[in-house]
Design a protein around this motif. Structure first.
Motif, PDB file in Angstrom:
ATOM      1  N   TYR A  35      36.164  33.885  51.423  1.00  0.00           N
ATOM      2  CA  TYR A  35      37.420  34.037  50.695  1.00  0.00           C
ATOM      3  C   TYR A  35      37.484  33.062  49.530  1.00  0.00           C
ATOM      4  N   THR A  67      40.496  31.752  46.171  1.00  0.00           N
ATOM      5  CA  THR A  67      41.808  31.893  45.532  1.00  0.00           C
ATOM      6  C   THR A  67      41.662  32.462  44.124  1.00  0.00           C
ATOM      7  N   ASN A  83      39.529  35.638  41.784  1.00  0.00           N
ATOM      8  CA  ASN A  83      38.827  36.911  41.920  1.00  0.00           C
ATOM      9  C   ASN A  83      37.386  36.734  41.439  1.00  0.00           C
ATOM     10  N   THR A 126      33.230  39.121  43.772  1.00  0.00           N
ATOM     11  CA  THR A 126      33.119  40.579  43.722  1.00  0.00           C
ATOM     12  C   THR A 126      31.684  41.086  43.827  1.00  0.00           C
ATOM     13  N   ASP A 145      47.737  33.580  46.546  1.00  0.00           N
ATOM     14  CA  ASP A 145      46.916  34.787  46.462  1.00  0.00           C
ATOM     15  C   ASP A 145      45.512  34.462  46.944  1.00  0.00           C
ATOM     16  N   TYR A 146      44.960  35.332  47.783  1.00  0.00           N
ATOM     17  CA  TYR A 146      43.601  35.178  48.289  1.00  0.00           C
ATOM     18  C   TYR A 146      42.813  36.460  48.077  1.00  0.00           C
ATOM     19  N   TYR A 147      41.518  36.282  47.890  1.00  0.00           N
ATOM     20  CA  TYR A 147      40.568  37.377  47.764  1.00  0.00           C
ATOM     21  C   TYR A 147      39.576  37.212  48.911  1.00  0.00           C
ATOM     22  N   ASN A 196      36.134  38.938  51.134  1.00  0.00           N
ATOM     23  CA  ASN A 196      35.020  39.865  51.196  1.00  0.00           C
ATOM     24  C   ASN A 196      34.297  39.674  52.511  1.00  0.00           C
ATOM     25  N   SER A 205      36.066  44.480  50.738  1.00  0.00           N
ATOM     26  CA  SER A 205      36.882  43.477  50.063  1.00  0.00           C
ATOM     27  C   SER A 205      38.363  43.787  50.230  1.00  0.00           C
ATOM     28  N   THR A 242      42.530  41.937  49.116  1.00  0.00           N
ATOM     29  CA  THR A 242      43.325  40.861  48.522  1.00  0.00           C
ATOM     30  C   THR A 242      44.642  40.778  49.262  1.00  0.00           C
ATOM     31  N   LYS A 287      48.465  38.060  49.639  1.00  0.00           N
ATOM     32  CA  LYS A 287      49.177  36.814  49.366  1.00  0.00           C
ATOM     33  C   LYS A 287      49.852  36.354  50.652  1.00  0.00           C
TER      34      LYS A 287
END
Length: 103
Positions: free
Chosen positions: A31, A33, A35, A38, A70-72, A74, A89, A91, A93
């Motif tokens: 993860y 914070t 983007n 990818t 906000d977190y991303y 994968n 993936s 996303t 918050k």
């Protein structure tokens, strides 16, 4: 799903591989914070790993997150030959921290 102020539950479908049985495929959640996870290379470089490679899982609850952030996410998958792929993936918050009240 199940976003809280400090955790998120991730769920995915089991991967398939022609040379590795599904129960032997291993998964790792990363993860960030930003983007910036990818691609497989970016996920390995920029992502924060939650846990280690684990076989035969389709869910993970990532804890220790910061409220209102906000977190991303994968999910990486690895077969028995060591081949890796970026698998899934998402996303999200995290919610605001609960107010500290007393009785």
């Amino acid at each position: 799903s199940d976003l809280t102020h400090n955790s998120v539950k991730l769920t995915w479908t089991a991967a398939t591989d022609p040379g590795t049985l599904a129960e032997n495929l291993q998964y790792k959640v990363v993860y960030s914070t930003s983007n910036n996870i990818t691609t497989l290379s970016d996920a390995e470089t920029n992502g924060t790993a939650f846990g280690s490679w684990t076989p035969n899982i389709t869910t993970a609850t990532v804890t220790g997150l910061t409220a209102s952030t906000d977190y991303y996410f994968n999910v990486l998958v690895k077969d028995e030959a060591g081949n890796m792929a970026l698998y899934s993936s998402a996303t999200g918050k995290t919610t605001a921290a609960p107010s500290g009240g007393g009785g």
